[in-house]
Design a protein around this motif. Structure first.
Motif, short mmCIF file in Angstrom:
data_model
loop_
_atom_site.label_atom_id
_atom_site.label_comp_id
_atom_site.label_asym_id
_atom_site.label_seq_id
_atom_site.Cartn_x
_atom_site.Cartn_y
_atom_site.Cartn_z
N ALA A 4 0.83 -1.21 0.00
CA ALA A 4 0.00 0.00 0.00
C ALA A 4 0.86 1.26 0.00
N ILE A 5 1.95 1.24 0.76
CA ILE A 5 2.86 2.40 0.82
C ILE A 5 3.57 2.55 -0.52
N MET A 6 3.96 1.44 -1.13
CA MET A 6 4.58 1.49 -2.45
C MET A 6 3.66 2.15 -3.47
N ALA A 7 2.40 1.75 -3.46
CA ALA A 7 1.46 2.25 -4.44
C ALA A 7 1.22 3.75 -4.31
N GLU A 8 1.48 4.30 -3.14
CA GLU A 8 1.28 5.73 -2.89
C GLU A 8 2.44 6.59 -3.38
N GLN A 9 3.57 5.95 -3.71
CA GLN A 9 4.76 6.71 -4.07
C GLN A 9 4.70 7.22 -5.51
N GLU A 10 5.22 8.42 -5.69
CA GLU A 10 5.33 8.98 -7.03
C GLU A 10 6.53 8.37 -7.76
N PHE A 11 6.55 8.54 -9.06
CA PHE A 11 7.63 7.99 -9.87
C PHE A 11 8.99 8.49 -9.40
N GLY A 12 9.04 9.77 -8.99
CA GLY A 12 10.30 10.35 -8.54
C GLY A 12 10.89 9.66 -7.33
N PHE A 13 10.05 9.05 -6.51
CA PHE A 13 10.54 8.30 -5.34
C PHE A 13 11.45 7.17 -5.81
N TRP A 14 11.01 6.44 -6.82
CA TRP A 14 11.76 5.27 -7.29
C TRP A 14 13.00 5.66 -8.07
N THR A 15 12.91 6.75 -8.82
CA THR A 15 14.10 7.19 -9.57
C THR A 15 15.16 7.78 -8.64
N SER A 16 14.75 8.23 -7.45
CA SER A 16 15.69 8.89 -6.54
C SER A 16 16.79 7.95 -6.04
N PHE A 17 16.57 6.65 -6.12
CA PHE A 17 17.60 5.71 -5.66
C PHE A 17 18.81 5.68 -6.59
N PHE A 18 18.69 6.32 -7.75
CA PHE A 18 19.82 6.41 -8.66
C PHE A 18 20.54 7.75 -8.56
N GLU A 19 20.12 8.58 -7.61
CA GLU A 19 20.88 9.79 -7.30
C GLU A 19 22.12 9.41 -6.50
N ALA A 20 23.13 10.26 -6.52
CA ALA A 20 24.45 9.90 -6.00
C ALA A 20 24.44 9.42 -4.54
N LYS A 21 23.81 10.17 -3.64
CA LYS A 21 23.86 9.83 -2.22
C LYS A 21 23.14 8.52 -1.89
N PRO A 22 21.87 8.36 -2.29
CA PRO A 22 21.22 7.07 -2.02
C PRO A 22 21.95 5.90 -2.68
N PHE A 23 22.42 6.13 -3.91
CA PHE A 23 23.14 5.10 -4.65
C PHE A 23 24.38 4.64 -3.86
#
Length: 226
Positions: free
Chosen positions: A114-133
């Motif tokens: 349910a929490i996953m379904a609430e997330q915007e596309f940008g949430f998932w793409t953010s894991f490819f930003e430098a710090k989270p990566f």
């Protein structure tokens, strides 16, 4: 509906863009506006399917990385709170907390799905930003096991950014068939190609699955004829 009535009800600022792109021809501007809507419509199943498939692929990789199917809940005080994410204002953590609040208001259970379904596309793409990566020790690249060896994080981030920006234009009824006052389909064609590249890098069968819904060629050719 004629051009003048469309401009009255849709708004002058929105419609005049099409008029400018058609050298002040109201007939062509009306055709281009309709063609843009139909082109956007044809993108919906491709963008929607890609977003779901990409989201689930990222989630599977993060489950492996954290060894926790409930990482999206349990990492709020772990990975998502790491000091290095302060510069992004802890975007990932805040997105999860916001989703939980929305679900509470709807009186729905706080499950990972349910929490996953609430997330915007940008949430998932953010894991490819430098710090989270970096915090994930590059494990998130395993989302794309069949990517070319030369394709690194920054290349994937740039592709995802292009898709996200194009997606927002489609979903907000913005022009996707011209720029700078000229009919131009390069963005649409590039995004289509990049979506299919990413899908092939995840699993070739995903590319074939989404391709089944592709009706873009007809819509692209319709714009070219205007």
């Amino acid at each position: 509906m004629n051009y003048d009535k469309l401009e009255l009800f849709v708004s002058t600022s929105r419609i005049r863009k099409y008029l400018f792109a058609c050298n002040n021809s109201k007939t062509r501007a009306l055709e281009l506006y309709k063609a843009n809507i139909l082109l956007s419509e044809a993108f919906y199943p491709i963008l929607n399917n890609f977003e779901v498939l990409f989201r689930n692929a990222v989630n599977r990789e993060l489950i492996k990385h954290f060894d926790d199917p409930k990482w999206i809940i349990n990492e709020k005080d772990g990975f998502m709170s790491h000091p290095s994410l302060r510069k992004t204002d802890f975007y990932i953590k805040k997105s999860v907390i916001s989703a939980e609040k929305r679900l509470n208001r709807k009186r729905r259970p706080l499950t990972p799905s349910a929490i996953m379904a609430e997330q915007e596309f940008g949430f998932w793409t953010s894991f490819f930003e430098a710090k989270p990566f970096g915090l994930l020790k590059a494990s998130i690249l395993n989302v794309f096991p069949f990517r070319p060896e030369s394709t690194d994080r920054s290349a994937i981030r740039d592709i995802l950014k292009e898709i996200r920006e194009f997606r927002n234009r489609v979903y907000h009824n913005e022009p996707i068939c011209f720029d700078d006052g000229h009919i131009n389909l390069s963005d649409a064609i590039n995004v289509r190609r990049n979506i299919y590249s990413l899908l092939r890098w995840i699993d070739y069968d995903l590319f074939k699955y989404v391709w089944y819904y592709d009706r873009l060629e007809k819509r692209i050719n319709a714009v070219k004829r205007i």
